[in-house]
Motif scaffolding. Structure first.
Motif, PDB file in Angstrom:
ATOM      1  N   VAL A 212      78.121  49.099  49.574  1.00 30.15           N
ATOM      2  CA  VAL A 212      79.380  48.579  50.117  1.00 30.15           C
ATOM      3  C   VAL A 212      80.343  49.698  50.506  1.00 30.15           C
ATOM      4  O   VAL A 212      81.005  49.625  51.543  1.00 30.15           O
ATOM      5  N   LEU A 213      80.425  50.741  49.689  1.00 35.95           N
ATOM      6  CA  LEU A 213      81.398  51.808  49.925  1.00 35.95           C
ATOM      7  C   LEU A 213      80.792  53.036  50.593  1.00 35.95           C
ATOM      8  O   LEU A 213      81.516  53.974  50.941  1.00 35.95           O
ATOM      9  N   GLY A 214      79.468  53.050  50.739  1.00 40.35           N
ATOM     10  CA  GLY A 214      78.824  54.150  51.450  1.00 40.35           C
ATOM     11  C   GLY A 214      78.793  55.461  50.693  1.00 40.35           C
ATOM     12  O   GLY A 214      78.775  56.540  51.302  1.00 40.35           O
ATOM     13  N   VAL A 215      78.770  55.408  49.377  1.00 40.48           N
ATOM     14  CA  VAL A 215      78.732  56.630  48.577  1.00 40.48           C
ATOM     15  C   VAL A 215      77.317  57.206  48.592  1.00 40.48           C
ATOM     16  O   VAL A 215      76.336  56.475  48.409  1.00 40.48           O
ATOM     17  N   ASP A 216      77.223  58.510  48.790  1.00 42.50           N
ATOM     18  CA  ASP A 216      75.924  59.167  48.746  1.00 42.50           C
ATOM     19  C   ASP A 216      75.345  59.086  47.331  1.00 42.50           C
ATOM     20  O   ASP A 216      76.071  59.242  46.345  1.00 42.50           O
ATOM     21  N   GLU A 217      74.054  58.849  47.231  1.00 44.48           N
ATOM     22  CA  GLU A 217      73.427  58.646  45.926  1.00 44.48           C
ATOM     23  C   GLU A 217      73.616  59.827  44.991  1.00 44.48           C
ATOM     24  O   GLU A 217      73.659  59.660  43.765  1.00 44.48           O
ATOM     25  N   SER A 218      73.734  61.026  45.538  1.00 46.54           N
ATOM     26  CA  SER A 218      73.880  62.215  44.700  1.00 46.54           C
ATOM     27  C   SER A 218      75.271  62.324  44.080  1.00 46.54           C
ATOM     28  O   SER A 218      75.482  63.126  43.163  1.00 46.54           O
ATOM     29  N   ARG A 219      76.219  61.516  44.556  1.00 49.12           N
ATOM     30  CA  ARG A 219      77.608  61.619  44.098  1.00 49.12           C
ATOM     31  C   ARG A 219      78.011  60.501  43.143  1.00 49.12           C
ATOM     32  O   ARG A 219      79.184  60.329  42.843  1.00 49.12           O
ATOM     33  N   ILE A 220      77.025  59.777  42.638  1.00 46.33           N
ATOM     34  CA  ILE A 220      77.340  58.678  41.713  1.00 46.33           C
ATOM     35  C   ILE A 220      76.320  58.647  40.586  1.00 46.33           C
ATOM     36  O   ILE A 220      75.110  58.760  40.823  1.00 46.33           O
ATOM     37  N   THR A 221      76.818  58.509  39.354  1.00 48.33           N
ATOM     38  CA  THR A 221      75.966  58.517  38.168  1.00 48.33           C
ATOM     39  C   THR A 221      76.194  57.254  37.345  1.00 48.33           C
ATOM     40  O   THR A 221      77.341  56.857  37.099  1.00 48.33           O
ATOM     41  N   ASN A 222      75.112  56.632  36.928  1.00 47.55           N
ATOM     42  CA  ASN A 222      75.176  55.503  36.006  1.00 47.55           C
ATOM     43  C   ASN A 222      74.948  56.026  34.590  1.00 47.55           C
ATOM     44  O   ASN A 222      73.859  56.518  34.280  1.00 47.55           O
ATOM     45  N   THR A 223      75.963  55.921  33.757  1.00 50.34           N
ATOM     46  CA  THR A 223      75.827  56.356  32.362  1.00 50.34           C
ATOM     47  C   THR A 223      75.539  55.190  31.417  1.00 50.34           C
ATOM     48  O   THR A 223      75.299  55.404  30.230  1.00 50.34           O
ATOM     49  N   TYR A 224      75.588  53.945  31.925  1.00 50.38           N
ATOM     50  CA  TYR A 224      75.582  52.749  31.083  1.00 50.38           C
ATOM     51  C   TYR A 224      76.765  52.819  30.114  1.00 50.38           C
ATOM     52  O   TYR A 224      77.700  53.587  30.297  1.00 50.38           O
ATOM     53  N   GLN A 225      76.732  52.011  29.067  1.00 51.06           N
ATOM     54  CA  GLN A 225      77.738  52.018  28.015  1.00 51.06           C
ATOM     55  C   GLN A 225      77.043  51.902  26.676  1.00 51.06           C
ATOM     56  O   GLN A 225      75.837  51.637  26.605  1.00 51.06           O
ATOM     57  N   ALA A 226      77.804  52.105  25.635  1.00 52.58           N
ATOM     58  CA  ALA A 226      77.283  51.935  24.283  1.00 52.58           C
ATOM     59  C   ALA A 226      78.307  51.158  23.472  1.00 52.58           C
ATOM     60  O   ALA A 226      79.495  51.155  23.795  1.00 52.58           O
ATOM     61  N   VAL A 227      77.823  50.507  22.438  1.00 52.87           N
ATOM     62  CA  VAL A 227      78.703  49.795  21.520  1.00 52.87           C
ATOM     63  C   VAL A 227      78.466  50.340  20.123  1.00 52.87           C
ATOM     64  O   VAL A 227      77.316  50.435  19.675  1.00 52.87           O
ATOM     65  N   HIS A 228      79.527  50.728  19.477  1.00 56.00           N
ATOM     66  CA  HIS A 228      79.408  51.196  18.100  1.00 56.00           C
ATOM     67  C   HIS A 228      80.234  50.291  17.200  1.00 56.00           C
ATOM     68  O   HIS A 228      81.466  50.304  17.237  1.00 56.00           O
ATOM     69  N   VAL A 229      79.553  49.479  16.410  1.00 59.76           N
ATOM     70  CA  VAL A 229      80.227  48.643  15.418  1.00 59.76           C
ATOM     71  C   VAL A 229      80.263  49.426  14.111  1.00 59.76           C
ATOM     72  O   VAL A 229      79.209  49.863  13.623  1.00 59.76           O
ATOM     73  N   ARG A 426      71.979  57.868  22.910  1.00 57.27           N
ATOM     74  CA  ARG A 426      71.537  57.892  24.304  1.00 57.27           C
ATOM     75  C   ARG A 426      72.720  58.008  25.252  1.00 57.27           C
ATOM     76  O   ARG A 426      72.663  58.691  26.280  1.00 57.27           O
ATOM     77  N   TYR A 427      73.795  57.323  24.907  1.00 53.12           N
ATOM     78  CA  TYR A 427      74.990  57.384  25.736  1.00 53.12           C
ATOM     79  C   TYR A 427      75.552  58.805  25.754  1.00 53.12           C
ATOM     80  O   TYR A 427      75.935  59.334  26.808  1.00 53.12           O
ATOM     81  N   GLN A 428      75.611  59.427  24.588  1.00 50.57           N
ATOM     82  CA  GLN A 428      76.118  60.791  24.516  1.00 50.57           C
ATOM     83  C   GLN A 428      75.270  61.750  25.355  1.00 50.57           C
ATOM     84  O   GLN A 428      75.800  62.672  25.974  1.00 50.57           O
ATOM     85  N   GLN A 429      73.973  61.524  25.372  1.00 50.13           N
ATOM     86  CA  GLN A 429      73.101  62.368  26.198  1.00 50.13           C
ATOM     87  C   GLN A 429      73.453  62.239  27.674  1.00 50.13           C
ATOM     88  O   GLN A 429      73.505  63.234  28.406  1.00 50.13           O
ATOM     89  N   LYS A 430      73.694  61.009  28.111  1.00 50.12           N
ATOM     90  CA  LYS A 430      74.041  60.788  29.522  1.00 50.12           C
ATOM     91  C   LYS A 430      75.409  61.406  29.852  1.00 50.12           C
ATOM     92  O   LYS A 430      75.579  62.018  30.914  1.00 50.12           O
ATOM     93  N   VAL A 431      76.374  61.231  28.953  1.00 50.25           N
ATOM     94  CA  VAL A 431      77.698  61.797  29.170  1.00 50.25           C
ATOM     95  C   VAL A 431      77.631  63.324  29.162  1.00 50.25           C
ATOM     96  O   VAL A 431      78.280  64.000  29.974  1.00 50.25           O
ATOM     97  N   SER A 432      76.832  63.869  28.240  1.00 51.14           N
ATOM     98  CA  SER A 432      76.660  65.319  28.171  1.00 51.14           C
ATOM     99  C   SER A 432      76.094  65.871  29.474  1.00 51.14           C
ATOM    100  O   SER A 432      76.594  66.875  30.007  1.00 51.14           O
ATOM    101  N   THR A 433      75.072  65.229  30.006  1.00 51.92           N
ATOM    102  CA  THR A 433      74.473  65.666  31.271  1.00 51.92           C
ATOM    103  C   THR A 433      75.489  65.587  32.405  1.00 51.92           C
ATOM    104  O   THR A 433      75.579  66.493  33.243  1.00 51.92           O
ATOM    105  N   LEU A 434      76.259  64.489  32.434  1.00 45.61           N
ATOM    106  CA  LEU A 434      77.271  64.305  33.481  1.00 45.61           C
ATOM    107  C   LEU A 434      78.293  65.432  33.464  1.00 45.61           C
ATOM    108  O   LEU A 434      78.514  66.108  34.483  1.00 45.61           O
ATOM    109  N   TYR A 435      78.934  65.658  32.306  1.00 46.87           N
ATOM    110  CA  TYR A 435      80.005  66.655  32.219  1.00 46.87           C
ATOM    111  C   TYR A 435      79.478  68.081  32.359  1.00 46.87           C
ATOM    112  O   TYR A 435      80.134  68.938  32.973  1.00 46.87           O
ATOM    113  N   ASP A 436      78.315  68.350  31.768  1.00 46.77           N
ATOM    114  CA  ASP A 436      77.750  69.694  31.895  1.00 46.77           C
ATOM    115  C   ASP A 436      77.442  70.020  33.351  1.00 46.77           C
ATOM    116  O   ASP A 436      77.671  71.140  33.811  1.00 46.77           O
TER     117      ASP A 436
END
Length: 441
Positions: A212-229, A426-436
Motif C-alpha cells: 500500500v505504501l510502496g516501502v522497499d522490502e529492505s527498509r522494513i523489519t518484522n520483529t513480531y511481539q512478545a508477552v511477558h506475564v 526470541r523477541y530480544q534476538q530480533k530487536v538486537s539484530t534490528l538495532y545492531d
C-alpha cells in the motif's frame, strides 16, 4: 559508551493502557537488556515548568478529568495553528525522589532518562497538516536513535529515526476507524519516505505496508511481539485464582467466557454478542473494555435488561447479568480473569498482531479468534479460528467450546507451545539484530 535510544511516550502515560503501550514497554525492556541507554519523550498539557521539582510533579499529574480554562484553550489552539516551524527542544526531567513512584514505575517502562515538551504529539500532527513535514526535536544530550512506537510525524535532529507501523487498518478498513484518512495516508507516505527504517509486528502488516505504501522490502523489519506475564502471576495456584474471581467478580472457575481489549468496531463485539446469545450457553460472557468510538450502540446491547438470568443463592433468587462489562480491571486481575475463563473470545475483523490471543494462549486458556489479518499467523493451529463475518460459524464454535471438554483441553495444551514461538528471548534476538544493524551496521 553505550548508544542511546529514545522512545515516544504517547501511550505510556495513559492510565488504562493500550496495546501500543504494552509494545513500547516490551521494546524498551528489550533494548535496556541489550545494553542500550533508553529514554522517553513525553508530552505535557501545558508549558514545561522551569522549576525541576515542579517539572517532576507535573509529569505525573493526572489531568484527564480536569477542564481547561478558556485562556489555556485559546493558547493551545493558536500554538497548534502556527505549529513549530523552528522545531521544539524537549526539556530533561530528573527524578529527585519528590514523587513516590511505586504505583507508576512499571507504567513508564525502563526509561533511564525522561524528556518533556508542551503538547508535542498533537503539535506534531498539526505541524504536519500545516507544513507537510515532521516536527523536529533537538536535544542537549544527543540520542543516537529515536524510535516512535506509533506513526508520528516527529523527527530527532542528527539521529536515526525509526517508526513502528503496527497495521494499516485505517486504510484497509476505513469504515472501522475515526481517523482522518486523508491526513493518515499523507502522513504515512511522508513518514516512510524519510524514515531511516520501518518496523512492524507481523508478516501480514509488513506485506500491507510494502503493497500500500510502496516501502522497499529492505527498509522494513518484522520483529513480531512478545508477552511477558510476571512469574508471580503465572505461578498463582488455580485455587487462589478461583478464589479471586469468585470473591471479586462472583464467577466460577472455567464457568464463563471472556473478551478483553479495545472497545471499537474492528473488535467485532456486536457479532460476538449475537453469536454468544444464539449459542444458548448458561456461562456468562465477561467483557473488559471501555466504549470508544461508535461504542454506544454496543454498550446498549450489552446492558439490555433482557440478558439476565437468575440463580439460587442460599434461600434467595438472585438476578445476574448474562453479559457483564467492566470498563477496566487491573493487570493482575485481568491475568486471573484470563486464567479462569472457559475460553477467550476474540473474533476481531483485523489485527496487526493480536496481543490478547498470544496472552491467552501463553496462560493456557483456549481461544476463539479470527481467520482475518495476522491472527492465523500468530495463533497457528493452536486456537479455534472462525470467519468473523459469519455469525453462525461463531455460534457453532462457542457451542463447541461450551460443551466439549476434550476440545478445550486440547487448545489449553497447544496454546503455550505456540506462544513459546514468541518468547521474550526470541523477541530480544530480533530487536538486537534490528538495532545492531541500524546503529553499528
Amino acid at each position: 559508551m553505550s548508544k542511546t535510544i529514545l522512545y515516544d511516550g504517547l501511550n505510556l502515560s495513559l492510565s488504562k493502557g493500550t496495546g501500543v503501550a504494552t509494545y513500547t514497554r516490551g521494546l524498551m525492556s528489550a533494548a535496556h537488556s541489550l545494553g542500550y541507554q533508553t529514554g522517553v519523550v513525553h508530552g505535557l498539557a501545558g508549558k514545561v515548568p522551569k522549576d525541576p521539582i515542579l517539572r517532576e510533579v507535573v509529569l505525573f499529574d493526572d489531568t484527564s478529568n480536569r477542564k481547561p480554562g478558556a485562556a489555556f484553550i485559546a493558547r493551545r489552539w493558536l500554538r497548534r495553528q502556527i505549529g513549530a516551524p523552528f522545531g521544539v527542544k524537549p526539556v530533561p526531567i530528573t527524578f529527585s525522589g519528590t514523587v513516590i513512584l511505586k504505583s507508576v514505575q512499571s507504567q513508564f517502562g525502563d526509561s533511564g532518562m525522561v524528556y518533556a515538551s508542551n503538547d508535542v504529539f498533537q503539535l506534531a500532527r498539526h505541524h504536519f497538516k500545516r507544513y507537510g513535514n515532521s516536527l523536529s526535536m533537538k536535544f542537549d544530550a544527543q540520542p543516537d536513535l529515536l524510535h516512535c512506537t506509533y506513526p508520528l510525524p516527529l523527527v530527532a535532529k542528527r539521529a536515526l529515526n525509526v517508526y513502528t507501523i503496527h497495521d494499516l487498518v485505517p486504510l484497509r478498513l476505513p469504515y472501522l476507524t475515526e481517523d482522518d484518512k486523508r491526513y493518515h495516508y499523507r502522513m504515512l507516505k511522508a513518514l516512510v519516505k524519510r524514515a531511516d527504517h520501518i518496523v512492524t509486528v507481523s508478516d501480514t502488516s509488513r506485506a500491507d505496508i510494502i503493497n500500500v505504501l510502496g516501502v522497499d522490502e529492505s527498509r522494513i523489519t518484522n520483529t513480531y511481539q512478545a508477552v511477558h506475564v510476571p512469574e508471580s502471576l503465572r505461578e498463582k495456584t488455580e485455587d487462589v485464582v478461583a478464589d479471586e474471581i469468585a470473591g471479586i467478580f462472583h464467577l466460577d472457575w472455567k464457568g464463563y467466557f471472556l473478551f478483553f481489549g479495545a472497545f471499537e468496531p474492528k473488535k467485532n463485539i456486536s457479532r460476538l454478542i449475537e453469536a454468544y446469545l444464539a449459542a444458548k450457553t448458561t456461562k456468562p460472557l465477561i467483557i473488559v473494555g471501555a466504549p470508544g468510538w461508535k461504542g454506544a450502540e454496543t454498550k446498549e446491547l450489552i446492558d439490555d435488561d433482557r440478558f439476565r438470568f437468575y440463580v439460587r443463592s442460599e434461600d434467595r433468587i438472585v438476578p445476574q447479568r448474562q453479559i457483564q462489562r467492566f470498563d477496566f480491571v487491573s493487570y493482575p486481575l485481568l491475568i486471573s480473569l484470563i486464567r479462569g475463563a472457559r475460553a477467550v473470545l476474540f473474533p476481531s475483523l483485523y489485527e496487526g498482531f493480536g496481543l490478547p490471543v498470544l496472552e491467552s494462549m501463553q496462560l493456557g486458556t483456549p481461544v476463539l479468534s479470527s481467520t482475518e489479518g495476522s491472527i492465523p499467523e500468530i495463533a497457528g493451529r493452536s486456537a479455534l479460528l472462525v470467519d468473523p463475518y459469519n455469525t453462525e460459524d461463531m455460534r457453532k464454535a462457542i457451542t463447541s467450546l461450551d460443551q466439549d471438554d476434550a476440545l478445550c483441553d486440547a487448545y489449553a495444551k497447544a496454546g503455550p507451545k505456540q506462544a513459546a514461538r514468541f518468547s521474550t528471548e526470541r523477541y530480544q534476538q530480533k530487536v538486537s539484530t534490528l538495532y545492531d544493524t541500524l546503529l553499528n551496521g
